[in-house]
Design an enzyme around this catalytic site. Structure first.
Site, short mmCIF file in Angstrom:
data_model
loop_
_atom_site.label_atom_id
_atom_site.label_comp_id
_atom_site.label_asym_id
_atom_site.label_seq_id
_atom_site.Cartn_x
_atom_site.Cartn_y
_atom_site.Cartn_z
N LEU A 103 0.83 -1.21 0.00
CA LEU A 103 0.00 0.00 0.00
C LEU A 103 0.86 1.25 0.00
CD1 LEU A 103 -2.91 -0.89 2.40
CD2 LEU A 103 -2.93 -0.69 -0.07
N HIS A 111 -1.05 -10.31 17.78
CA HIS A 111 -2.48 -10.14 17.49
C HIS A 111 -3.32 -11.21 18.19
CE1 HIS A 111 -6.21 -9.80 15.28
NE2 HIS A 111 -5.75 -8.74 14.64
N SER A 132 -9.58 -12.04 11.22
CA SER A 132 -9.66 -10.60 11.41
C SER A 132 -10.24 -10.24 12.77
CB SER A 132 -10.54 -9.97 10.34
OG SER A 132 -10.83 -8.64 10.71
N ARG A 144 -5.38 -4.60 21.09
CA ARG A 144 -4.79 -5.91 20.84
C ARG A 144 -3.87 -6.40 21.94
NH1 ARG A 144 -3.80 -4.98 14.41
NH2 ARG A 144 -5.98 -5.34 13.93
N ARG A 203 -0.37 -0.63 17.84
CA ARG A 203 -1.18 -0.10 16.75
C ARG A 203 -2.62 -0.57 16.88
NH1 ARG A 203 -3.30 -2.10 12.18
NH2 ARG A 203 -2.08 -4.03 12.12
C1 LIG Z 1 -3.00 -11.08 7.89
C2 LIG Z 1 -2.94 -9.61 8.10
C3 LIG Z 1 -4.10 -8.85 8.16
C4 LIG Z 1 -4.04 -7.48 8.33
N1 LIG Z 1 -5.21 -6.77 8.40
C5 LIG Z 1 -5.15 -5.43 8.54
C6 LIG Z 1 -6.35 -4.66 8.57
O1 LIG Z 1 -7.45 -5.19 8.47
N2 LIG Z 1 -6.26 -3.32 8.71
C7 LIG Z 1 -5.05 -2.69 8.82
O2 LIG Z 1 -5.02 -1.48 8.91
N3 LIG Z 1 -3.90 -3.41 8.77
C8 LIG Z 1 -3.92 -4.75 8.65
N4 LIG Z 1 -2.75 -5.47 8.62
C9 LIG Z 1 -1.47 -4.77 8.60
C10 LIG Z 1 -1.20 -4.22 7.22
O3 LIG Z 1 -1.64 -5.14 6.26
C11 LIG Z 1 0.26 -3.96 6.96
O4 LIG Z 1 0.84 -3.28 8.02
C12 LIG Z 1 0.43 -3.10 5.73
O5 LIG Z 1 -0.28 -3.66 4.65
C13 LIG Z 1 1.87 -2.92 5.35
O6 LIG Z 1 1.94 -2.24 4.12
P1 LIG Z 1 3.32 -1.77 3.55
O7 LIG Z 1 3.03 -1.11 2.25
O8 LIG Z 1 4.04 -0.99 4.56
O9 LIG Z 1 4.18 -3.10 3.31
P2 LIG Z 1 3.88 -4.47 2.54
O10 LIG Z 1 2.51 -4.58 2.04
O11 LIG Z 1 4.42 -5.54 3.42
O12 LIG Z 1 4.77 -4.37 1.24
C14 LIG Z 1 6.14 -4.55 1.27
C15 LIG Z 1 6.65 -4.47 -0.15
O13 LIG Z 1 8.06 -4.39 -0.11
C16 LIG Z 1 8.63 -5.35 -0.95
N5 LIG Z 1 9.90 -5.70 -0.35
C17 LIG Z 1 10.19 -5.99 0.95
N6 LIG Z 1 11.51 -6.20 1.11
C18 LIG Z 1 12.06 -6.04 -0.10
C19 LIG Z 1 13.39 -6.15 -0.59
N7 LIG Z 1 14.42 -6.42 0.21
N8 LIG Z 1 13.58 -5.96 -1.91
C20 LIG Z 1 12.55 -5.67 -2.76
N9 LIG Z 1 11.28 -5.55 -2.34
C21 LIG Z 1 11.05 -5.74 -1.03
C22 LIG Z 1 7.62 -6.47 -1.04
O14 LIG Z 1 7.79 -7.17 -2.23
C23 LIG Z 1 6.33 -5.67 -1.02
O15 LIG Z 1 6.04 -5.20 -2.31
C24 LIG Z 1 -2.80 -6.84 8.46
C25 LIG Z 1 -1.64 -7.59 8.41
C26 LIG Z 1 -1.71 -8.98 8.26
C27 LIG Z 1 -0.45 -9.77 8.32
#
Ligand SMILES: Cc1cc2nc3c(=O)[nH]c(=O)nc-3n(C[C@H](O)[C@H](O)[C@H](O)COP(=O)(O)OP(=O)(O)OC[C@H]3O[C@@H](n4cnc5c(N)ncnc54)[C@H](O)[C@@H]3O)c2cc1C
Lengths: 636, 256
Positions: A44, A267, A285, A331, A435
Site C-alpha cells: 500500500l 495479534h 480478522s 490488541r 497499533r
Molecule cells: C493477515 C494480516 C491482516 C491485516 N489486516 C489489517 C487490517 O485489516 N487493517 C489494517 O489497517 N492493517 C492490517 N494489517 C497490517 C497491514 O496489512 C500492513 O501493516 C500493511 O499492509 C503494510 O503495508 P506496507 O506497504 O508498509 O508493506 P507491505 O505490504 O508488506 O509491502 C512490502 C513491499 O516491499 C517489498 N519488499 C520488501 N523487502 C524487499 C526487498 N528487500 N527488496 C525488494 N522488495 C522488497 C515487497 O515485495 C512488497 O512489495 C494486516 C496484516 C496482516 C499480516
C-alpha cells in the site's frame, strides 16, 4: 552520535500540516520529470507513493521481490481501514481518531505525526472510492462502517474480509496507469540488497535479479523504502512468508537509526499452532471481536467440549475485566489476557487456545447475518481446521502480527540519511507502542498518497541532489560488498538448514521478547541470539548457485539479518524499564496487573545507531505532549 | 484436528530452467493431515537441503489464499481437488493414506515455466497496465459519499474484484484463454458508477493487450470457472463480450 531532528513544525496541532505544506518548497511541474526516484516495495505504501509521484511527473522506478507488484503483503489485510468521516454520526472527529490512536499507542508516538494521519484519513477514503474500490455499502448506497478494537465509534471502512486486497488493487491500478503513461517503471523479482550513499546522501540501490542472480545497480535522487514489517523475525507470524527486514536492516547498517525495535504487536485473534511443520499463523480478522465473544472455562484443565460447558461455568474474561470495552479492548490487552488464562491452564482443553463464540450473534442477526459480515473468514477457518465454526465455536490464540518499530523518520518521513525516506510499516512513525486495528492500511496510504508526494519535493528543491549515474566508486564498492556477502553465504556447508536456525531464533524471541518480557529472560535472549548467530555463520547449510533462481539463498540472506535484528529487539526491550503497549515488562505492572508506564523516564523514542554487529548506541528523541494528557490507559 | 499421519507417493515436476527438459521426480513422504500441501513441500525441501540437494522451486507468500502467488496442478486439477481453494489452503486431510499425487506447474503457452513449479505470469500485469484503472489523479476526489453506489453494484463489483490473479483459469483452459481474468477485471470497473466514463475504451484496450500477449480465444467450456479458487463467474465473460461489441459500434459512430 547522530542528530535526530524531528522537524515537527511550529504552531497549533490542527494547523501544523496545513502551514507546513504552504511553507514547503515545491518543484515546478516542468522540472519534476528531471527527478528520478526509486521506490522499494509495492505494498500500500509503495504503490500509492509511486502512483502519486508518477502523476506529479516524477520518473519513478519501483522494485519488488514479488513476481507481480499486486502480491505485496498488504493484499492479505482483512478487516478494514479507519477514517474520521463520522458517517455514522457517532461523534467521531479527526481529534477523536488522533486521540484514540495516540492513546492506543500508549503515548509513545509523536503527536504531530499521529494528528496528521488522522487528518488525511478522510482523503484516503475519497481517493479509494474514486478509484473504484468496492467498499461495503448500505442499501441507500452510502458507505458502511464497522467497529474495531480500541475505539468506541464505528469508523472502519471495509470490503468483506478483503479490504487490503481491494485497497492494494486500487493503488496498483493507479500505478499501472502511470506505467502506461511512462512515468513509472516496475522491476519485479528484484530484491533490494543495499543502499548506495554518495556524499552521505541516498543516491542508489543494489538489487539482485531473483531469476538469474544478476546484481544490478540503479541511481536516483531519492530512495524510498516501503518494505513492510519484520514480524517474521519470530519465524511464525501472520505475515506473508517472504516478508522480511532486509531492506531496512541494511539501511540501518549504513547509518539509518532503528527506532523502538521492541515494539511488536501480537495479534489476539489467530488460529492456534497445530504442529511442528507449521509454516505460518493465520489471522482471523479482529473485526470478529465485534460480534464474537471470547471465553474460557472457569476451571483449569477442562477437557469437555464447549457445548458441555454451561454459561455459568464460562469466564468471558475480557467482558469481566474491561466492562467498558469488553471484547474490543486493544490488541495488546486482549493478547496478554489470553496468554494469562492459558498460563493458568484454562485454555481450551488445558492448551493454548481460547474460544471465540458467535452463538449470541447467531440469535441476534441469524447465521445469514453473520455470514454476510464474515462469510469468507468462517470459510477460511473451516478450510484450515476442518471444523465448522457455524456449529462449534472457533478457537483462537495470539500471534506476532505487526511491528510498530522501524526506521526512524522525521516529520517528512525521511530517515537520518538525507534522501532516504521510509513509508508504511517499515517506519516507526505513527503507532507508538501499539497499533490499533485498521490503522496500518490508513498509515500506508496516508504516507504514500498524501505525505511523501509533498515532502519529497521539498527535499529535492532544498538539497538539489545531483544525477550521479552508477559508474562511481560508491556503486562499485556497494556491489562488491553485496557479492561478497552472497559468496560467504553460499560457502556455508554445515549441518543445519536456514529454516531450522530461523525456527530456533523464533522460539527464543516468542518466549522471551514476546507478549511478556523480563530482565532475566532478555539477558538470556541476547546471549542465546549471539550464539545462534555464530552457529549460523558456521553450521548453516546452503545449496544452489548465485546465478540462478535460488530460494535457499534468498531466505539465508533474510535470516542472517533477522539474527542481528533479533538481538537489537532484546537490547531495546531490556533498556526500556517500563511497560507500554505491546512491550510488557513483568517488573513493571500495576497491582491490578496492567501495564505500568514510566513517563518521567521513558517518554522518548529509542533510536538505535549501528556501530558494529551486536553493538549499538542509543539516541533519544523526547516525546512532547501538548494536546493530550498522559493518562494511564484504561479500558475498564 | 490431528489424525493418523498419511503415507504418500509424490511425483513432482522438476525442470531446471525454461529451456531445460523436465521430468517427474518421486518422493515418498509421511505427513500430518493438518499440514497444508505447501508445508509438506517445505518439509521435503528442508530434507533436500540437508542432503545438499536443490529444493523444489515453488512460489507462495500469504498462504491465506489471497496473494495469488502460489498455485500448481495437483492430480490434474489447478490448485487441487477442492472447489474454491487456492493451493496454499489445500490441507493434506483431503488425501487418503497410500495415495499417489502428481504435482506439476500451471502450464499454458503465455505462462512459460521458470523452474520446477514456478511459471511466468507477467502477461497478466501487461493486460492490466493497458487499461484496468479509472483515470483520475490523487487529490481530486470528491467526498466519498458524494458517489452513491447501490449495494448490489458494490457487491457484484467486489465479486469480480476478488480475483487473485493466480492464472488457474488460463492453465485450465484448452485454449489458454484469459477471458475469465480479463472479464473479471473489466466488470469490476464497469459495474460501478465511477467506471462508466472509460468503460468502452477500457474493454478495447484490455482485449487488445490480451490478444497481443498470446492468450487463446474462449470456446465456452467453463473450465476456468470450475477451477477458479475464488469462484469468479463466467458471467463476467458475457458482460465483457457485450461491452466489447457495443464499444465497436460506438467507435464506428464516432468515426462516421
Ligand atoms: C493477515 C494480516 C491482516 C491485516 N489486516 C489489517 C487490517 O485489516 N487493517 C489494517 O489497517 N492493517 C492490517 N494489517 C497490517 C497491514 O496489512 C500492513 O501493516 C500493511 O499492509 C503494510 O503495508 P506496507 O506497504 O508498509 O508493506 P507491505 O505490504 O508488506 O509491502 C512490502 C513491499 O516491499 C517489498 N519488499 C520488501 N523487502 C524487499 C526487498 N528487500 N527488496 C525488494 N522488495 C522488497 C515487497 O515485495 C512488497 O512489495 C494486516 C496484516 C496482516 C499480516
Amino acid at each position: 552520535m547522530i542528530k535526530l531532528e524531528s522537524k515537527v513544525p511550529e504552531g497549533k496541532l490542527a494547523d501544523k500540516w496545513m502551514n507546513y505544506k504552504f511553507k514547503m518548497k515545491v518543484v515546478n511541474p516542468a522540472n519534476k520529470r528531471k527527478y528520478d526516484i526509486i521506490v522499494i516495495g509495492s505494498g500500500l505504501a509503495g504503490a500509492s507513493a509511486a502512483a502519486t509521484m508518477g502523476e506529479l511527473g516524477y520518473k519513478v522506478k519501483v522494485f519488488t521481490f514479488h513476481d507481480s507488484s499486486r502480491r505485496a503483503h498488504s493484499i492479505a489485510a482483512q478487516g478494514g481501514i479507519n477514517a474520521a468521516k463520522n458517517y455514522q454520526n457517532d461523534a467521531d472527529s479527526v481529534f477523536r481518531l488522533f486521540y484514540d490512536t495516540i492513546k492506543g499507542g500508549d503515548f509513545r508516538s509523536r503527536e504531530a505525526n499521529t494528528y496528521r494521519l488522522a487528518e488525511v484519513s478522510n482523503n484516503i477514503i475519497d481517493q479509494c472510492v474514486a478509484q473504484g474500490v468496492p467498499f461495503a455499502r448500505e442499501y441507500g448506497g452510502t458507505l458502511a462502517n464497522r467497529s474495531f478494537g480500541g475505539a468506541q465509534v464505528s469508523r472502519t471502512f471495509y470490503a468483506r474480509g478483503e479490504t487490503g486486497q481491494q485497497l492494494l488493487l486500487g493503488a496498483y491500478s493507479s500505478m499501472n496507469r502511470q506505467v502506461k503513461l511512462g512515468n513509472v517503471e516496475i522491476f519485479p523479482r528484484r530484491e533490494f540488497l543495499d543502499i548506495v550513499l554518495v556524499n552521505d546522501h541516498a543516491q542508489g540501490v543494489i538489487v539482485r535479479n531473483l531469476l538469474n542472480g544478476n546484481i544490478e545497480k540503479y541511481s536516483a535522487q531519492a530512495v524510498i523504502l516501503a518494505t513492510g514489517g519484520y514480524s517474521n523475525v519470530y519465524f511464525l507470524s501472520t505475515n506473508a512468508m517472504n516478508s522480511n527486514t532486509t531492506a531496512i536492516w541494511r539501511a540501518h547498517k549504513q547509518g539509518a537509526a532503528f527506532a523502538n525495535p521492541c515494539y511488536t504487536q501480537i495479534h489476539p485473534t489467530c488460529l492456534p499452532v497445530h504442529g511442528e511443520g507449521q509454516s505460518k499463523l493465520v489471522l482471523m480478522s479482529e473485526s470478529l471481536r465485534n460480534d464474537g465473544r471470547i471465553w474460557v472455562s472457569k476451571k483449569a484443565g477442562d477437557t469437555r467440549s464447549p457445548d458441555k460447558i454451561t454459561e455459568d461455568e464460562r469466564d468471558y474474561y475480557l467482558e469481566r475485566k474491561y466492562p467498558a470495552f469488553g471484547n474490543l479492548v486493544p490488541r495488546d490487552v486482549a493478547s496478554r489476557n489470553a496468554k494469562y488464562v492459558c498460563d493458568e491452564g484454562r485454555g481450551v482443553g488445558g492448551g493454548r487456545a481460547v474460544y471465540l463464540d458467535f452463538s449470541d450473534a447467531f440469535h441476534r442477526i441469524g447465521k445469514d447475518g453473520v455470514k454476510d459480515k464474515y462469510g469468507n473468514l468462517f470459510d477460511m477457518y473451516k478450510n484450515i481446521t476442518g471444523v465448522d465454526p457455524y456449529e462449534i465455536p472457533m478457537q483462537i490464540y495470539p500471534a506476532p502480527h505487526y511491528t510498530m518499530g522501524g526506521l526512524w523518520v522525521d516529520y517528512n518521513l525521511m530517515s537520518n540519511i538525507p534522501g532516504l525516506f521510509v513509508l508504511g510499516e517499515a517506519n516507526f512513525s505513527d503507532h507508538g507502542a501499539n497499533r490499533l486495528g485498521a490503522s496500518a492500511l490508513m498509515q500506508g496510504l496516508s504516507d504514500g498518497y498524501f505525505i511523501i508526494p509533498y515532502t519529497i519535493g521539498n527535499y529535492l528543491v532544498t538539497e538539489n541532489p545531483e544525477k550521479v549515474g552508477t559508474d562511481g566508486s560508491e556503486f562499485k564498492e556497494a556491489e562488491r560488498a553485496v557479492e561478497d556477502n552472497i559468496q560467504k553465504l553460499l560457502s556455508l556447508n554445515g549441518k543445519q538448514t536456514v529454516d531450522e536456525i530461523h525456527k530456533r531464533l523464533g522460539n527464543i524471541l516468542i518466549d522471551k521478547v514476546g507478549m511478556s518480557r523480563s530482565e532475566k529472560g532478555l539477558v538470556e535472549a541476547i546471549q542465546q541470539i549471539k550464539e545462534l548467530r555464530n552457529e549460523f555463520w558456521k553450521d548453516a547449510k546452503l545449496v544452489g548457485r548465485a546465478d540462478d533462481l535460488n530460494l535457499t539463498l534468498e531466505r539465508a540472506g533474510r535470516v542472517a539479518d533477522f539474527l542481528e535484528l533479533g538481538e537489537l529487539m532484546a537490547v531495546d526491550a531490556l533498556h526500556r524499564n517500563e511497560s507500554c503497549g505491546g512491550h510488557f515488562r513483568e517488573e513493571y505492572e500495576t497491582p491490578e496487573g496492567e501495564a505500568m508506564r514510566r513517563d518521567d523516564e521513558f517518554a522518548y523514542v529509542a533510536a538505535w545507531e549501528f556501530e558494529d554487529v551486536g553493538k549499538w548506541q542509543l539516541n533519544k528523541e523526547p516525546l512532547v505532549f501538548e494536546n493530550v494528557e498522559l493518562a494511564a490507559r484504561s479500558y475498564k | 484436528m490431528n489424525n493418523e499421519n498419511l503415507n504418500l507417493a509424490l511425483h513432482i515436476w522438476r525442470q531446471e530452467s525454461r529451456e531445460a527438459k523436465g521430468k517427474f521426480e518421486e518422493f515418498i513422504v509421511t505427513v500430518s493431515p493438518d499440514a497444508s500441501i505447501l508445508e509438506m513441500l517445505d518439509e521435503i525441501n528442508n530434507r533436500l537441503e540437508k542432503e545438499g540437494k536443490i529444493p523444489i522451486a515453488f512460489e507462495s507468500d500469504c498462504r491465506e489464499g489471497i496473494c495469488g502467488a502460489c498455485g500448481f496442478v495437483v492430480n490434474g486439477r489447478q490448485h487441487g481437488p477442492l472447489p474454491k481453494t487456492a493451493t496454499c489452503q489445500l490441507h493434506m486431510r483431503n488425501f487418503k493414506d497410500g495415495e499417489t499425487i502428481y504435482l506439476e506447474p500451471m502450464r499454458a503457452t503465455p505462462f512459460p515455466i521458470i523452474k520446477d513449479l514456478i511459471v511466468d505470469r507477467s502477461a497478466f500485469d501487461k493486460i492490466q497496465q493497458s487499461g484496468a484503472f479509472i483515470s483520475f489523479n490523487t487529490g481530486s476526489a470528491p467526498d466519498a459519499n458524494a458517489i452513491l453506489v447501490p449495494k448490489e453494484a458494490a457487491d457484484a463489483s467486489l465479486d469480480a474484484a476478488e480475483c487473485i490473479g493466480c492464472g488457474a483459469c488460463v492453465a485450465a483452459c484448452i485454449n489458454a484463454s484469459a477471458m475469465l481474468f480479463v472479464g473479471a477485471k473489466v466488470s469490476q470497473f464497469a459495474l460501478l458508477p465511477q467506471g462508466q466514463l472509460e468503460k468502452y475504451e477500457r474493454v478495447q484496450e484490455m482485449v487488445a493487450a490480451m490478444d497481443e500477449a498470446g492468450f487463446g480465444s474462449c470456446t465456452n467450456t467453463y473450465a476456468c470457472e470450475a477451477e477458479c479458487p475464488k469462484g469468479i463467474s463466467v458471467i463476467n465473460i458475457a458482460m465483457m463480450n457485450r461491452d466489447f461489441i457495443v464499444s465497436k459500434f460506438r467507435s464506428k459512430e464516432v468515426e462516421s
